[in-house]
Design an enzyme around this catalytic site. Structure first.
Site, mmCIF file in Angstrom:
data_model
loop_
_atom_site.group_PDB
_atom_site.id
_atom_site.type_symbol
_atom_site.label_atom_id
_atom_site.label_comp_id
_atom_site.label_asym_id
_atom_site.label_seq_id
_atom_site.Cartn_x
_atom_site.Cartn_y
_atom_site.Cartn_z
ATOM 1 N N THR A 1 -5.601 8.728 -4.214
ATOM 2 C CA THR A 1 -5.516 8.555 -2.758
ATOM 3 C C THR A 1 -4.494 9.516 -2.152
ATOM 4 O O THR A 1 -4.742 10.120 -1.109
ATOM 5 C CB THR A 1 -5.153 7.095 -2.424
ATOM 6 N N GLU B 1 0.832 -1.209 0.000
ATOM 7 C CA GLU B 1 0.000 0.000 0.000
ATOM 8 C C GLU B 1 0.864 1.256 0.000
ATOM 9 O O GLU B 1 0.549 2.244 -0.652
ATOM 10 C CB GLU B 1 -0.927 0.021 1.219
#
Ligand code: HSE
Length: 314
Positions: free
Chosen positions: A189, A136
């Site tokens: 994001t 991530e």
């Protein structure tokens, strides 16, 4: 385990909804559909290669060090001391990239679950989670765990602590259905994390942790009203909602149609609702899709039960 014996395996890992409105970076759940698929096979080469990525429109990097699915497999082999082993990966993107539905987490978890199965489950889940969080970090600059945890464990997951990592699986009330609608607009994001406030007043924190506790109590008690009235976020949503056209109009329409709660899925742009039954979930999905359409915004949508098992061999 036939596939495992032949040194080749195909795995599915689910999409996820992170934050679940009130639990920024600490709550997430997995859905039955969509999800990504990965084939992993041992090769005679002494390296990890990414043979192909299907369904990403050429967006994702094929460089094994840069793509999360191969990068986490490289780190897995380092961690287990198997660096001499060649592994070839093939990624099938079955959901939009950058959607807020845990796309990178699904690929990462599928890759890790595949390689760990080929190695007879050598690493326990908590070690896989640490590797997945690194994936991530590579994908969006921050190693949050609220997508990878439910993608790996299934169901609802609570990140009680990041340091040390302490992830708790929460119960899934029967009949809870998720509507997921991904409008075709871009929200990154990294950017969605950059714009949020870094400090919050104590009075806001009190409201927020009341809602987190209420939501979790609602899951344990199967109290749908409590789940619904706890799905409120006064910290992140007011800022991020500006990235989604008519967010509060959509929310009101979804609640009017019977949603327990409605919010941004992860960092967006996908939005989601939880409902008590499939018919309501379909109605909400159609209402939200139609609204986006009226704004000339196309969308993909999914209606799905909560995925309880996490990744699986297919
Ligand atoms: N908790 C993360 C965020 C999830 O909201 O930035 C990203 O999908």
């Amino acid at each position: 385990m036939i596939f495992h014996d032949s040194g080749s395996i195909k795995v599915f890992a689910p999409a996820t909804v992170a934050n679940v409105v009130c639990g920024f970076d600490i709550l997430g759940f997995a859905v039955d559909t969509p999800g990504d698929e990965v084939i992993a096979r041992f090769t005679d080469k002494r390296s990890v290669t990414l043979k192909a990525i299907h369904g990403d429109d050429g967006i994702l990097p094929l460089d094994p060090e840069k793509n999360t699915v191969s990068a986490v497999v490289i780190n897995y082999l380092k961690k287990t001391g198997e660096t001499g082993q060649g592994v070839e990966l093939e990624l099938f993107k079955k959901m939009p990239v950058g959607s807020g539905m845990g796309s990178s987490a699904a690929s990462t978890v599928a890759g890790l679950f595949a390689i760990n199965t080929l190695y007879d489950n050598r690493l326990p889940y908590n070690e896989l989670l640490l590797l997945a969080m690194e994936g991530e970090r590579l994908a969006c600059g921050q190693g949050h765990a609220d997508n990878v945890s439910p993608a790996l464990l299934g169901g609802f997951a609570l990140i009680r602590s990041y340091d040390p990592l302490d992830v708790i699986r929460l119960p899934v009330p029967k009949g809870l259905v998720c509507s997921l609608i991904h409008p075709h607009i871009e929200v990154q994001t990294r950017e969605a994390r950059r714009i949020i406030r870094k400090q919050i007043p104590l009075k806001d924190a009190v409201i927020q942790w009341g809602n987190v506790a209420g939501f979790i109590s609602g899951l344990y008690q199967e109290d749908y009203d409590l789940i619904g009235r706890s799905m409120q976020d006064i910290i992140i949503e007011p800022v991020r909602s500006i990235l989604i056209p008519d967010f509060y109009v959509l929310k009101q329409k979804a609640l009017n149609a019977g949603a327990l709660g409605f919010g941004i899925s992860g960092s967006g742009p996908a939005v989601f609702a939880l409902s008590r039954d499939e018919q309501t979930a379909h109605e909400i999905t159609n209402i939200v899709k139609r609204h986006f359409q009226s704004q000339d915004i196309g969308s993909d949508s999914y209606v799905s039960f909560i995925n309880k098992e996490g990744p699986r061999i297919i």
